[in-house]
Design an enzyme around this catalytic site. Structure first.
Site, PDB file in Angstrom:
ATOM      1  N   ASP A  75       0.795  -1.324  -0.002  1.00 20.44           N
ATOM      2  CA  ASP A  75      -0.159  -0.012  -0.058  1.00 20.44           C
ATOM      3  C   ASP A  75       0.787   1.540   0.071  1.00 20.44           C
ATOM      4  OD1 ASP A  75      -2.324  -1.450   0.019  1.00 20.44           O
ATOM      5  OD2 ASP A  75      -2.978  -0.668   2.337  1.00 20.44           O
TER       6      ASP A  75
ATOM      7  N   LYS B 264      -8.161   0.703  -5.134  1.00 18.51           N
ATOM      8  CA  LYS B 264      -9.292   0.093  -4.780  1.00 18.51           C
ATOM      9  C   LYS B 264     -10.780   0.907  -5.101  1.00 18.51           C
ATOM     10  CE  LYS B 264      -7.098  -0.990  -0.288  1.00 18.51           C
ATOM     11  NZ  LYS B 264      -7.142  -2.674  -0.277  1.00 18.51           N
TER      12      LYS B 264
ATOM     13  N   GLY C 102      -5.400  -2.822   8.602  1.00 14.98           N
ATOM     14  CA  GLY C 102      -5.102  -1.659   9.448  1.00 14.98           C
ATOM     15  C   GLY C 102      -5.106  -2.096  10.922  1.00 14.98           C
TER      16      GLY C 102
ATOM     17  N   ARG D 298      -6.573 -20.270   6.923  1.00 11.98           N
ATOM     18  CA  ARG D 298      -6.733 -21.634   7.304  1.00 11.98           C
ATOM     19  C   ARG D 298      -7.914 -22.082   7.065  1.00 11.98           C
ATOM     20  NH1 ARG D 298      -3.123 -24.774  10.328  1.00 11.98           N
ATOM     21  NH2 ARG D 298      -1.275 -23.443  11.290  1.00 11.98           N
TER      22      ARG D 298
ATOM     23  N   GLY E 178      -3.383  -7.263   7.916  1.00 13.05           N
ATOM     24  CA  GLY E 178      -2.638  -7.518   9.323  1.00 13.05           C
ATOM     25  C   GLY E 178      -1.088  -7.807   9.208  1.00 13.05           C
TER      26      GLY E 178
ATOM     27  N   GLY F 197      -0.346  -3.648   3.985  1.00 11.45           N
ATOM     28  CA  GLY F 197      -0.903  -2.263   3.855  1.00 11.45           C
ATOM     29  C   GLY F 197      -0.140  -1.433   4.537  1.00 11.45           C
ATOM     30  N   SER F 198      -0.860  -1.060   6.021  1.00 10.95           N
ATOM     31  CA  SER F 198      -0.311  -0.120   6.694  1.00 10.95           C
ATOM     32  C   SER F 198       1.085  -0.753   7.617  1.00 10.95           C
ATOM     33  CB  SER F 198      -1.346   0.026   8.144  1.00 10.95           C
ATOM     34  OG  SER F 198      -2.690  -0.180   7.621  1.00 10.95           O
TER      35      SER F 198
END
Lengths: 194, 291
Positions: free
Chosen positions: B23, B80, B152, B164, B213, B234-235
């Site tokens: 990101d 996005k 995030g 999983r 995450g 991402g973050s």
């Protein structure tokens, strides 16, 4: 026959499957110690050339791989592989392995909307399917480079001694002929050096 | 000339495999990501952690900002659009984006229907937290799937749960007898031919990345070991102390995800990781958007 497939990033599994279908053994090269194994040929797959170029250097693979190619080990580069082997990249100062006397143009057909599939003549093999994904082509090639295929006047497959490159992805189609062509190169080289 | 866009779009995802998609919010960040070895970037105005902090409605990014990033890098650029927002997707296609993420990170525009992605020439990636969601998105035309995880948060637990879950359901389909597949299709609320594909091949018909995450090289390696074919971060990168170093370490961790010794070296001296929030501290579960 054992082929090392550079597995830093990209579509390397697809190449392994093609080789398997032709009865050749293969293994993945992800780091320096993988080069300790004996192998007869090398495949540099499609993916992002910036990523592979960086990882080749930072994982200490660059010099030993370059040395093997210079020693004449047969190498087959598709898409990003074509860019890594080119001695010059069009409008870019970056050079990666630079062993092939070609000028490659990255993203030569534009963004993903420019990706396409076609069937065209490949020298000695007849008509083969060609899938181009954000593909490069060869802008110009030296006298020692044999041009194997062109599409719309652009060079999309070529060979120089034991180096074979395609701008398209034979590993994405079911036609095995180009992988067979490469294995034939490997076999001839192995017989000669034995 | 055969020009099956869906095939070509699936093929682009194949080229991204074994890579990290990052990101980025500015051309400078995009360059840092490219130099660190990202195989693609996701252009957005705010990274998920900031979207979470800011609250309110979050929408597609300004096309001008996305174009700035397209000009800054040579790798594929994704962006996005909101779930079900056909017009945002058309705008992204008009600026020749390489991949559209119909994403639960943004506020959904439609609480019932996803975009009919078969109507577009550009590829779509969609989030999923189980096999049913993944196959429904593929049936709508998605050429790539990623786990939803919980964007995030810097907490990998939901990405792990979703990966999983997907892998377990794939294994279950693989072991079924053929006459059981009809009922499985009904249960999963997906067409029979997609179920039959998974049964025969033991995998999704498109590439499957992990997302939501991932904050450390170890997180990325974990997701690869659980069966992801690549990773979105991402973050986790630009909310950390040393983005360039962390990004490069995550790229190498994805290539050598089973080499613990190398992972140990890569995990050294990365500076501060993003602080993150735990799953039970979050008020907004983005993964619950768009099933």
């Amino acid at each position: 026959m054992n082929i090392g497939v550079l597995a830093l990033q990209g579509a390397f599994i697809e190449h392994e499957q093609m080789l398997g279908a032709l009865g050749a053994d293969s293994f993945e090269i992800r780091q320096r110690r993988d080069l300790d194994r004996e192998f007869d040929g090398l495949i540099i797959p499609g993916g992002e050339s910036t990523v592979m170029g960086k990882l080749l250097r930072e994982l200490d693979l660059f010099d030993p791989v370059l040395e093997r190619i210079k020693d004449g080990m047969p190498v087959f580069g598709t898409c990003a592989g074509l860019i890594l082997l080119a001695k010059e990249i069009h409008e870019d100062d970056t050079v990666h392995l630079g062993t092939m006397d070609t000028v490659a143009r990255r993203n030569a057909y534009g963004r993903q909307l420019g990706s396409f599939h076609t069937d065209a003549e490949f020298k000695g093999l007849g008509i083969v399917p060609m899938t181009f994904i954000r593909a490069p082509y060869i802008v110009s090639a030296g006298d020692d480079v044999e041009i194997l295929a062109t599409v719309d006047g652009k060079i999309v497959a070529a060979r120089q001694d034991n180096q074979l490159v395609t701008a398209f992805h034979p590993e994405l189609d079911s036609d095995l002929s180009i992988h067979w062509y490469f294995l034939d190169m490997v076999e001839k080289h192995s017989t000669k050096s034995a | 000339m055969k020009n099956d866009r869906f095939e070509l779009n699936k093929n682009l995802a194949q080229m991204l495999k074994g890579g990290v998609i990052m990101d980025v919010t500015t051309p400078e960040q995009a360059k840092i990501a490219e130099e660190a070895g990202a195989c693609a970037v996701m252009a957005l105005e705010r990274i998920p952690a900031d979207i979470r902090a800011a609250g309110g409605v979050s929408r597609m990014s300004d096309p001008k900002m996305i174009k700035g990033i397209q000009e800054a890098v040579s790798i594929p650029v994704m962006a996005k659009c909101r779930i079900g927002h056909i017009a945002e997707a058309q705008i992204l296609e008009a600026i020749e984006i390489d991949y559209i993420d119909e994403s639960e990170v943004l506020s959904p525009a439609d609480d019932k229907y996803h975009i009919d992605k078969t109507q577009f020439a550009v590829p779509f990636v969609c989030g999923a937290k189980d096999l049913g969601e993944a196959l429904r998105r593929i049936n709508e035309g998605a050429a790539m799937i990623r786990t939803k995880g919980e964007p995030g948060t810097g907490d990998v637990v939901q990405a792990v749960r979703h990966m999983r879950m997907m892998q377990a359901e794939i294994r279950r389909l693989t072991s079924m007898s053929e006459d059981e597949l009809f009922d499985a299709a009904k249960e999963l609320r997906v067409p029979y031919d997609l179920v039959a594909y998974v049964h025969e091949n033991g995998k999704l018909p498109v590439v499957n990345f992990a997302a939501g995450g991932v904050a450390t090289p170890a997180d990325a390696a974990l997701m690869m070991q659980l069966g992801a074919e690549g990773v979105f971060v991402g973050s986790g990168i630009f909310k950390s102390g040393n983005p360039a170093k962390r990004a490069a370490a995550i790229v190498k961790a994805v290539t050598n995800y089973t080499d613990a010794k190398m992972l140990a070296e890569l995990s050294e001296d990365l500076g501060e990781a993003m602080v993150g929030i735990n799953e039970d501290e979050i008020e907004l579960l983005m993964a619950e958007r768009g099933k």
